[in-house]
Design an enzyme around this catalytic site. Structure first.
Site, PDB file in Angstrom:
ATOM      1  N   TYR A 203      -3.889  -8.192  14.244  1.00 45.42           N
ATOM      2  CA  TYR A 203      -5.125  -8.183  15.029  1.00 45.42           C
ATOM      3  C   TYR A 203      -6.011  -9.414  14.793  1.00 45.42           C
ATOM      4  O   TYR A 203      -7.055  -9.555  15.446  1.00 45.42           O
ATOM      5  CB  TYR A 203      -5.904  -6.887  14.816  1.00 45.42           C
ATOM      6  CG  TYR A 203      -5.326  -5.697  15.566  1.00 45.42           C
ATOM      7  CD1 TYR A 203      -4.183  -5.828  16.366  1.00 45.42           C
ATOM      8  CD2 TYR A 203      -5.913  -4.441  15.495  1.00 45.42           C
ATOM      9  CE1 TYR A 203      -3.654  -4.738  17.049  1.00 45.42           C
ATOM     10  CE2 TYR A 203      -5.391  -3.348  16.194  1.00 45.42           C
ATOM     11  CZ  TYR A 203      -4.262  -3.504  16.960  1.00 45.42           C
ATOM     12  OH  TYR A 203      -3.752  -2.422  17.645  1.00 45.42           O
TER      13      TYR A 203
ATOM     14  N   ASN B  53      -2.468   1.540  15.380  1.00 48.59           N
ATOM     15  CA  ASN B  53      -2.945   1.148  16.714  1.00 48.59           C
ATOM     16  C   ASN B  53      -3.226   2.432  17.475  1.00 48.59           C
ATOM     17  O   ASN B  53      -2.863   3.517  17.025  1.00 48.59           O
ATOM     18  CB  ASN B  53      -1.948   0.247  17.437  1.00 48.59           C
ATOM     19  CG  ASN B  53      -0.602   0.906  17.588  1.00 48.59           C
ATOM     20  OD1 ASN B  53      -0.480   1.954  18.213  1.00 48.59           O
ATOM     21  ND2 ASN B  53       0.420   0.331  16.986  1.00 48.59           N
TER      22      ASN B  53
ATOM     23  N   ILE C 284       0.820  -1.216   0.000  1.00 49.05           N
ATOM     24  CA  ILE C 284       0.000   0.000   0.000  1.00 49.05           C
ATOM     25  C   ILE C 284       0.859   1.273   0.000  1.00 49.05           C
ATOM     26  O   ILE C 284       0.406   2.311  -0.465  1.00 49.05           O
ATOM     27  CB  ILE C 284      -1.018  -0.012   1.169  1.00 49.05           C
ATOM     28  CG1 ILE C 284      -2.138   1.001   0.917  1.00 49.05           C
ATOM     29  CG2 ILE C 284      -0.333   0.231   2.519  1.00 49.05           C
ATOM     30  CD1 ILE C 284      -3.347   0.827   1.800  1.00 49.05           C
TER      31      ILE C 284
ATOM     32  N   SER D 196      -7.317  -4.920  10.335  1.00 47.45           N
ATOM     33  CA  SER D 196      -7.469  -5.930  11.407  1.00 47.45           C
ATOM     34  C   SER D 196      -7.104  -7.362  11.006  1.00 47.45           C
ATOM     35  O   SER D 196      -7.133  -8.250  11.858  1.00 47.45           O
ATOM     36  CB  SER D 196      -8.883  -5.950  12.018  1.00 47.45           C
ATOM     37  OG  SER D 196      -9.083  -4.818  12.852  1.00 47.45           O
ATOM     38  N   THR D 197      -6.764  -7.601   9.730  1.00 46.46           N
ATOM     39  CA  THR D 197      -6.546  -8.997   9.306  1.00 46.46           C
ATOM     40  C   THR D 197      -5.094  -9.460   9.469  1.00 46.46           C
ATOM     41  O   THR D 197      -4.760 -10.573   9.076  1.00 46.46           O
ATOM     42  CB  THR D 197      -6.954  -9.208   7.833  1.00 46.46           C
ATOM     43  OG1 THR D 197      -6.085  -8.415   7.005  1.00 46.46           O
ATOM     44  CG2 THR D 197      -8.396  -8.828   7.598  1.00 46.46           C
ATOM     45  N   GLY D 198      -4.244  -8.598  10.046  1.00 45.37           N
ATOM     46  CA  GLY D 198      -2.851  -8.992  10.258  1.00 45.37           C
ATOM     47  C   GLY D 198      -2.622  -9.365  11.705  1.00 45.37           C
ATOM     48  O   GLY D 198      -3.183 -10.343  12.213  1.00 45.37           O
TER      49      GLY D 198
ATOM     50  N   VAL E 299       1.281  -2.792   8.171  1.00 49.71           N
ATOM     51  CA  VAL E 299       1.038  -1.602   7.351  1.00 49.71           C
ATOM     52  C   VAL E 299       1.602  -0.358   8.041  1.00 49.71           C
ATOM     53  O   VAL E 299       2.242   0.490   7.415  1.00 49.71           O
ATOM     54  CB  VAL E 299      -0.486  -1.419   7.124  1.00 49.71           C
ATOM     55  CG1 VAL E 299      -0.781  -0.118   6.400  1.00 49.71           C
ATOM     56  CG2 VAL E 299      -1.054  -2.595   6.337  1.00 49.71           C
ATOM     57  N   ASP E 300       1.342  -0.254   9.334  1.00 47.76           N
ATOM     58  CA  ASP E 300       1.776   0.895  10.127  1.00 47.76           C
ATOM     59  C   ASP E 300       3.300   1.089  10.022  1.00 47.76           C
ATOM     60  O   ASP E 300       3.776   2.201   9.722  1.00 47.76           O
ATOM     61  CB  ASP E 300       1.383   0.599  11.589  1.00 47.76           C
ATOM     62  CG  ASP E 300       1.238   1.846  12.432  1.00 47.76           C
ATOM     63  OD1 ASP E 300       1.321   2.958  11.873  1.00 47.76           O
ATOM     64  OD2 ASP E 300       1.028   1.692  13.644  1.00 47.76           O
TER      65      ASP E 300
HETATM   66  P1  ADP Z   1      -3.845  -4.985  11.947  1.00 45.58           P
HETATM   67  O1  ADP Z   1      -3.011  -4.694  13.177  1.00 45.58           O
HETATM   68  O2  ADP Z   1      -5.005  -4.032  11.784  1.00 45.58           O
HETATM   69  O3  ADP Z   1      -4.206  -6.418  11.832  1.00 45.58           O
HETATM   70  P2  ADP Z   1      -1.629  -5.249  10.031  1.00 45.58           P
HETATM   71  O4  ADP Z   1      -0.849  -4.135   9.451  1.00 45.58           O
HETATM   72  O5  ADP Z   1      -0.938  -6.210  10.916  1.00 45.58           O
HETATM   73  O6  ADP Z   1      -2.904  -4.562  10.722  1.00 45.58           O
HETATM   74  O7  ADP Z   1      -2.287  -6.092   8.844  1.00 45.58           O
HETATM   75  C1  ADP Z   1      -3.393  -5.702   8.085  1.00 45.58           C
HETATM   76  C2  ADP Z   1      -3.327  -6.381   6.720  1.00 45.58           C
HETATM   77  O8  ADP Z   1      -2.406  -5.679   5.888  1.00 45.58           O
HETATM   78  C3  ADP Z   1      -2.841  -7.837   6.746  1.00 45.58           C
HETATM   79  O9  ADP Z   1      -3.644  -8.572   5.838  1.00 45.58           O
HETATM   80  C4  ADP Z   1      -1.399  -7.727   6.251  1.00 45.58           C
HETATM   81  O10 ADP Z   1      -1.004  -8.907   5.556  1.00 45.58           O
HETATM   82  C5  ADP Z   1      -1.486  -6.581   5.299  1.00 45.58           C
HETATM   83  N1  ADP Z   1      -0.230  -5.812   5.073  1.00 45.58           N
HETATM   84  C6  ADP Z   1       0.913  -5.791   5.803  1.00 45.58           C
HETATM   85  N2  ADP Z   1       1.802  -4.937   5.253  1.00 45.58           N
HETATM   86  C7  ADP Z   1       1.202  -4.392   4.150  1.00 45.58           C
HETATM   87  C8  ADP Z   1       1.597  -3.449   3.147  1.00 45.58           C
HETATM   88  N3  ADP Z   1       2.800  -2.863   3.164  1.00 45.58           N
HETATM   89  N4  ADP Z   1       0.695  -3.146   2.164  1.00 45.58           N
HETATM   90  C9  ADP Z   1      -0.542  -3.710   2.143  1.00 45.58           C
HETATM   91  N5  ADP Z   1      -0.960  -4.605   3.053  1.00 45.58           N
HETATM   92  C10 ADP Z   1      -0.109  -4.950   4.033  1.00 45.58           C
END
Ligand code: ADP
Length: 170
Positions: A126, A24, A11, A122-124, A33-34
């Site tokens: 969380y 968070n 992303i 939330s799918t990572g 992602v964060d």
């Molecule tokens: P949360 O804490 O809300 O679960 P995460 O960032 O751990 O957030 O994950 C949310 C989703 O984003 C997961 O499906 C993860 O695989 C995906 N993800 C992780 N990094 C990236 C990225 N750089 N770009 C897009 N999606 C990502």
């Protein structure tokens, strides 16, 4: 009408008016992602997040809410930070997950953003099951009253992309 698009990838590489961060409640960074957003976007984003913690969100951003900052060096004008719920098998938190998508679009409308890229909130870390997360994401965006013209879901891997594709086609 809001069009819904799907992209497989990172992303932080997406060009859109606004990119949504699966943040968070501390707003001070994390993994997934964060982490990627702060790494690639540079220190300006964190500086604005710290300022938000020092003003409006002294106790952190509540789950289900959203707030915008600069996008720093990312190919976007804004990052919209939203805090997804942690998955619970014992409690239905889907209203909070839907609220993340709805509130992010509301903030996008306030900014005047026309294109918004979302991760699968939330799918990572969380732990939300991907299929249910995709269902809530697509249903909530479809039902939203927003001036945003294009919503793009950016899915990190093929499996997530395919789950979202089935939900969009449904
Ligand atoms: P949360 O804490 O809300 O679960 P995460 O960032 O751990 O957030 O994950 C949310 C989703 O984003 C997961 O499906 C993860 O695989 C995906 N993800 C992780 N990094 C990236 C990225 N750089 N770009 C897009 N999606 C990502």
């Amino acid at each position: 009408m809001t069009t819904i698009g799907l992209v497989q990838g990172d992303i932080t590489r997406e060009a859109a008016d606004a990119i949504v961060n699966a943040a968070n409640s501390s707003l001070l960074g994390g993994g997934g992602v964060d982490g990627a957003i702060h790494r690639r976007g540079g220190p300006e984003i964190l500086a604005e997040c710290r300022a938000l913690r020092a003003s409006r969100y002294g106790r952190g951003l509540p789950t289900g809410q959203a707030v915008a900052t600069t996008a720093g060096k990312l190919p976007a004008r804004w990052v919209i930070h939203t805090v997804g719920p942690v998955w619970s098998s014992g409690e239905d938190r889907s209203g909070l997950l839907a609220s993340c998508y709805r509130e992010s679009l509301r903030v996008a409308d306030e900014l005047g953003a026309r294109s918004v890229a979302f991760p699968a909130i939330s799918t990572g870390v969380y732990g939300w099951p991907m299929d249910d997360g995709a269902r809530i994401a697509v249903e909530t965006v479809r039902a939203a009253e927003t001036a945003v013209e294009e919503v793009r879901f950016v899915l990190f891997d093929t499996a997530a992309y395919e789950v979202f594709a089935r939900r969009v086609e449904a």
